[in-house]
Design an enzyme around this catalytic site. Structure first.
Site, PDB file in Angstrom:
ATOM      1  N   GLU A   1     -17.097 -37.241 -46.409  1.00 63.52           N
ATOM      2  CA  GLU A   1     -18.809 -38.008 -46.838  1.00 63.52           C
ATOM      3  C   GLU A   1     -18.671 -37.803 -48.317  1.00 63.52           C
ATOM      4  O   GLU A   1     -18.833 -38.925 -48.888  1.00 63.52           O
ATOM      5  CB  GLU A   1     -19.942 -38.327 -46.069  1.00 63.52           C
ATOM      6  CG  GLU A   1     -19.800 -38.811 -44.521  1.00 63.52           C
ATOM      7  CD  GLU A   1     -20.928 -38.361 -43.800  1.00 63.52           C
ATOM      8  OE1 GLU A   1     -21.874 -39.223 -43.070  1.00 63.52           O
ATOM      9  OE2 GLU A   1     -22.367 -37.273 -44.508  1.00 63.52           O
TER      10      GLU A   1
ATOM     11  N   ARG B   1     -20.188 -19.893 -25.657  1.00 65.32           N
ATOM     12  CA  ARG B   1     -19.121 -19.973 -23.988  1.00 65.32           C
ATOM     13  C   ARG B   1     -18.871 -18.007 -24.277  1.00 65.32           C
ATOM     14  O   ARG B   1     -18.464 -18.098 -25.174  1.00 65.32           O
ATOM     15  CB  ARG B   1     -17.565 -20.882 -23.986  1.00 65.32           C
ATOM     16  CG  ARG B   1     -18.012 -22.352 -23.358  1.00 65.32           C
ATOM     17  CD  ARG B   1     -16.985 -22.771 -23.422  1.00 65.32           C
ATOM     18  NE  ARG B   1     -17.233 -24.064 -22.945  1.00 65.32           N
ATOM     19  CZ  ARG B   1     -16.218 -25.380 -23.592  1.00 65.32           C
ATOM     20  NH1 ARG B   1     -15.043 -25.500 -24.667  1.00 65.32           N
ATOM     21  NH2 ARG B   1     -16.588 -26.246 -22.803  1.00 65.32           N
TER      22      ARG B   1
ATOM     23  N   HIS C   1     -26.293 -14.768 -25.857  1.00 70.16           N
ATOM     24  CA  HIS C   1     -27.185 -15.174 -27.063  1.00 70.16           C
ATOM     25  C   HIS C   1     -28.525 -15.313 -26.870  1.00 70.16           C
ATOM     26  O   HIS C   1     -28.914 -15.684 -25.948  1.00 70.16           O
ATOM     27  CB  HIS C   1     -26.097 -16.590 -27.773  1.00 70.16           C
ATOM     28  CG  HIS C   1     -26.323 -17.280 -26.802  1.00 70.16           C
ATOM     29  ND1 HIS C   1     -26.926 -18.552 -26.802  1.00 70.16           N
ATOM     30  CD2 HIS C   1     -25.715 -18.135 -25.950  1.00 70.16           C
ATOM     31  CE1 HIS C   1     -27.025 -19.356 -26.044  1.00 70.16           C
ATOM     32  NE2 HIS C   1     -26.052 -18.980 -25.673  1.00 70.16           N
TER      33      HIS C   1
ATOM     34  N   ARG D   1     -74.906  -6.655 -45.421  1.00 70.96           N
ATOM     35  CA  ARG D   1     -73.586  -6.534 -45.078  1.00 70.96           C
ATOM     36  C   ARG D   1     -73.466  -4.621 -43.831  1.00 70.96           C
ATOM     37  O   ARG D   1     -73.693  -4.233 -44.809  1.00 70.96           O
ATOM     38  CB  ARG D   1     -72.278  -6.124 -46.297  1.00 70.96           C
ATOM     39  CG  ARG D   1     -72.466  -7.652 -46.866  1.00 70.96           C
ATOM     40  CD  ARG D   1     -71.639  -7.332 -48.513  1.00 70.96           C
ATOM     41  NE  ARG D   1     -71.265  -8.120 -49.698  1.00 70.96           N
ATOM     42  CZ  ARG D   1     -71.591  -8.434 -50.035  1.00 70.96           C
ATOM     43  NH1 ARG D   1     -73.108  -8.159 -50.172  1.00 70.96           N
ATOM     44  NH2 ARG D   1     -72.320 -10.034 -50.881  1.00 70.96           N
TER      45      ARG D   1
ATOM     46  N   SER E   1     -26.833 -25.223 -55.689  1.00 63.52           N
ATOM     47  CA  SER E   1     -28.428 -25.202 -55.286  1.00 63.52           C
ATOM     48  C   SER E   1     -28.102 -24.108 -54.848  1.00 63.52           C
ATOM     49  O   SER E   1     -29.964 -23.426 -54.288  1.00 63.52           O
ATOM     50  CB  SER E   1     -29.086 -26.506 -54.537  1.00 63.52           C
ATOM     51  OG  SER E   1     -28.246 -26.765 -53.086  1.00 63.52           O
TER      52      SER E   1
ATOM     53  N   GLY F   1     -66.885  -8.922 -49.367  1.00 62.23           N
ATOM     54  CA  GLY F   1     -66.284  -7.988 -50.027  1.00 62.23           C
ATOM     55  C   GLY F   1     -64.613  -7.561 -49.525  1.00 62.23           C
ATOM     56  O   GLY F   1     -64.460  -6.536 -50.167  1.00 62.23           O
TER      57      GLY F   1
ATOM     58  N   GLU G   1     -55.959 -17.384 -52.389  1.00 66.66           N
ATOM     59  CA  GLU G   1     -57.783 -18.747 -52.142  1.00 66.66           C
ATOM     60  C   GLU G   1     -57.447 -18.058 -53.812  1.00 66.66           C
ATOM     61  O   GLU G   1     -58.335 -19.200 -54.231  1.00 66.66           O
ATOM     62  CB  GLU G   1     -58.702 -18.295 -51.202  1.00 66.66           C
ATOM     63  CG  GLU G   1     -58.358 -18.400 -49.674  1.00 66.66           C
ATOM     64  CD  GLU G   1     -59.700 -17.735 -49.090  1.00 66.66           C
ATOM     65  OE1 GLU G   1     -60.321 -17.420 -49.969  1.00 66.66           O
ATOM     66  OE2 GLU G   1     -59.318 -18.284 -48.339  1.00 66.66           O
TER      67      GLU G   1
END
Length: 586
Positions: free
Chosen positions: A74, A221, A225, A446, A86, A289, A314
C-alpha cells in the site's frame, strides 16, 4: 511415564520464540512470536498494525542483529520511512547498512481482473531475492488484503493463503503479516486467522471522547500466552504494552523510615514516618488540605537531598508554588536546585494509558526518590473502575520496583461512605490517611486520622488539622460528652479548662498563703516558748549550781567535823588503854 510427560510438557513450554523487542508484548507471549512461523496482526484502520510490524523489524535488526525485509503493498518506501520516523526509528539508515530492505510492490487490481489469473510465483521470487540479499531472518507483509483483494473464489483464496504461509515456513523466517479486520470475523476474508500460527488482534476504540488502543493474543499454536485484552500505547519510542499480569509481587523492602515534614504526623506513626518505598494514600474532600500535605512531604524529602517528582492534574506548578506561600512554605529554591520537578496536565488531554506512559517516561528521565500524584482520582475517572484500578496497580508496581516512595491524593465526595474506586484503590496502598470536614457550631473544621499503616504501629485517634500562615499542625481534638469538639468549640472548651485550672491555681495559692501564715504564727509561738523554756532552763541551771555548791560546802564541812570527831575519839581510846595497862601493873 511421569518423566516422559514432564519432558513433553517442558518442550511445549520452551517452544522457540522470536523476541519482538516491544515492551510488554514479549511478556504477554512468553518470549516473543513463534520462531520461523507466520504471525497475523489484524485490526481496524488506525490501530497500529503497520507500526507494530515495522518496530518488530527494526528492533530485530538493531537489538538482535537479525536483518529483515519489509514488503509493502500500500505505501511506498518513502512513506514508510516517514511513518516509522515518528517512533524515533531511522529505517532509511538501516536500509543503507543493509540490515533492512524495504520493497514496495504495486498490485494493480485492473490487471488481475483483465487476465483472470492469479499466481504468487512472482511474489515468491521477489521475496526470496530480498531475503537472500541481506540474509533476512524476519519478514513483514503489509497488507494482505491488497494482495488478495481480487480473488472472489474462497477456495482459491484459502489455497493461496496456505501456499504463502507454507512458503514462509519453509524459508525459515519469522513473518508478521498485517490484515484488515472484518465486520464479523477477525479479518475481512475470515480465513487468514485459521492458517496462521499466531494471531494478534489490535483495537482502537473511543469511550467518552477518549481514544485508547488494545491488544489481545487470540491464538498461539503450541504455546501458553496471555489471553486477556491489554491496552497499549504508541509513543515517541515505539509501542509499549504493560499488562497487569506481567507484574509480579517481588519488590525489595527496607526498614528505613522517612519523615513527612509534619512532626505531629510522624509522632502518630511512631515518631519516624513512613517506610521508604511504600505507597501512601491521602483521601479527603475538596479544601481539606491534601495538596498542602503533599507539598510538605515533597519539601521534607527535597531538604534531605532527595529528588521529588510532583504530578499535578488540577493545578499548574506556578499556582502550587504561589499557594504554598500562604502557609510559609517556599518551594522555589527546591525547584531551582533541581530537587523538585512539577509535571502538570489536564486529565482530559489523553487517555489513561497515555498518561501512564508519560508518567513512566518522566520517572525514568528524572529518577526521583519520591513521587507525588495529586489527585489520582482525576485520572481514574477517565476509564472504568477496573481500568482505573489496573492503571494504579501498574503505577504502584513500577514505583515499588524502583524503590520509590509514592504519595497519592484522592478527592472524595462529602460524607463518610467510601466510593467504589476509593475502596478498591486503598487495598493497593501500604498506608492510608484520611482528611474530613467536621461541621459544628456554625463552622467547618478539618479532622485527620490514620486508617492503616502496614508494618508499623500508629495512632488511631482523630486529630484536628490546622492550617495557618505559619504552616500546618495536627493537634489533639477534645473528646467530650457530646463527642469531638473542634475549632471554636474546642477553643471555648480549652478556655473553660484553662479558667478552671487558673481557678484551681489561685485557690492553691490562697491555701498556700494561709498555711504559710499559720506556719509563721506557729513558729513565732514556738520561738516564744523556746525563749521561756531557755530562761527557765537557765534559771534552773543556776539554782542547780547554787544547790550543788551549797551541798558541796556542807559536805566538806561535815567531813571536816567528822575528822575532828574521829581525832577526839582516837585520843580518848589511847587514854583508856593506858589506864587499863596501869591497873594491870598494879
Amino acid at each position: 511415564m511421569q518423566s516422559t510427560a514432564r519432558k513433553s510438557f517442558s518442550r511445549s513450554i520452551l517452544l522457540p520464540r522470536c523476541p519482538t523487542g516491544i515492551q510488554g508484548l514479549d511478556e504477554i507471549t512468553g518470549g516473543g512470536l513463534p520462531l520461523g512461523r507466520p504471525t497475523l496482526v489484524c485490526g481496524s484502520a488506525g490501530c497500529g498494525k503497520t507500526l507494530l510490524a515495522a518496530e518488530f523489524l527494526v528492533r530485530g535488526a538493531v537489538q538482535f542483529d537479525e536483518p529483515g525485509v519489509f514488503m509493502a503493498f500500500e505505501e511506498t518506501e518513502a512513506e514508510i520511512n516517514a511513518n516509522v520516523a515518528s517512533l524515533g526509528f531511522n529505517l532509511a539508515g538501516l536500509v543503507r547498512q543493509k540490515k533492512v530492505m524495504v520493497d514496495y510492490v504495486h498490485v494493480e487490481r485492473t490487471e488481475v481482473q483483465g487476465t483472470g489469473e492469479y499466481d504468487l510465483e512472482g511474489l515468491f521470487v521477489r521475496l526470496n531475492h530480498a531475503i537472500d540479499a541481506i540474509g533476512a531472518k524476519r519478514v513483514v507483509l503489509d497488507t494482505l488484503e491488497v494482495l488478495f483483494a481480487t480473488l472472489p473464489n474462497e477456495a482459491i483464496l484459502r489455497s493461496e493463503l496456505q501456499r504463502l504461509f507454507r512458503w514462509l515456513k519453509k524459508k525459515g523466517v519469522t513473518a508478521v503479516i498485517t490484515a484488515e479486520r472484518g465486520r464479523e470475523n477477525l479479518t475481512r476474508h475470515g480465513l487468514e486467522e485459521y492458517v496462521s500460527d499466531c494471531v494478534i488482534l489490535l483495537d482502537h476504540r473511543v469511550n467518552d471522547q477518549i481514544a485508547t488502543r488494545h491488544l489481545r493474543v487470540v491464538k498461539y499454536r503450541g504455546a501458553l500466552h496471555g489471553t486477556n485484552e491489554f491496552p497499549f500505547l504508541i509513543g515517541e519510542k515505539g509501542l509499549s504494552v504493560l499488562p497487569i499480569t506481567s507484574l509480579g509481587l517481588h519488590h525489595n523492602v527496607t526498614n528505613e523510615r522517612i519523615g513527612t515534614g509534619i512532626p505531629r504526623l510522624d509522632a502518630m506513626l511512631g515518631g519516624r514516618g513512613f517506610f521508604r518505598g511504600s505507597s501512601i494514600l491521602l483521601t479527603g474532600t475538596a479544601g481539606t488540605g491534601k495538596t498542602i500535605i503533599s507539598s510538605n512531604f515533597s519539601s521534607a524529602a527535597a531538604k534531605r537531598g532527595e529528588r521529588v517528582l510532583f504530578f499535578s492534574f488540577e493545578e499548574s506548578p506556578n499556582q502550587i508554588v504561589r499557594n504554598m506561600h500562604s502557609i510559609g512554605l517556599r518551594l522555589e529554591p527546591l525547584v531551582r536546585r533541581g530537587l523538585l520537578r512539577f509535571h502538570s496536565a489536564r486529565p482530559s488531554l489523553c487517555g489513561l494509558e497515555m498518561h501512564l506512559a508519560t508518567m513512566f517516561k518522566e520517572i525514568a528521565a528524572f529518577q526521583p526518590d519520591v513521587v507525588i500524584v495529586d489527585p489520582i482520582t482525576s485520572l481514574m475517572e477517565l476509564g472504568t473502575v477496573s481500568e482505573g484500578k489496573g492503571m494504579v496497580t501498574r503505577l504502584i508496581d513500577y514505583l515499588k520496583a524502583g524503590h520509590i516512595t509514592s504519595l497519592f491524593t484522592s478527592l472524595t465526595q462529602g460524607g463518610h461512605a467510601l466510593n467504589q474506586s476509593e475502596g478498591g484503590m486503598s487495598s493497593l496502598m501500604d498506608a492510608w490517611m484520611l482528611l474530613q470536614d467536621f461541621e459544628g457550631n456554625g463552622e467547618r473544621n478539618r479532622v485527620f486520622y490514620v486508617l492503616k499503616a502496614r508494618g508499623m504501629g500508629h495512632s488511631n485517634q482523630i486529630r484536628e488539622f490546622l492550617i495557618s500562615d505559619h504552616g500546618i499542625d495536627i493537634v489533639d481534638a477534645y473528646i467530650g460528652p457530646s463527642g469531638v469538639l473542634t475549632g471554636s468549640a474546642r477553643a471555648a472548651q480549652e478556655a473553660l479548662e484553662n479558667a478552671a485550672v487558673l481557678t484551681g491555681q489561685q485557690e492553691a495559692a490562697r491555701l498556700k498563703r494561709e498555711v504559710e501564715r499559720k506556719r509563721t504564727a506557729i513558729e513565732r509561738q514556738i520561738s516564744g516558748l523556746r525563749s521561756e523554756y531557755e530562761a527557765e532552763a537557765e534559771e534552773l541551771r543556776h539554782i542547780a549550781e547554787q544547790v550543788g555548791i551549797s551541798t558541796l560546802k556542807l559536805t566538806t564541812e561535815r567531813a571536816a567535823s567528822g575528822l575532828r570527831r574521829q581525832a577526839d575519839a582516837k585520843t580518848a581510846a589511847g587514854t583508856l588503854r593506858k589506864s587499863r595497862s596501869a591497873r594491870k601493873r598494879q
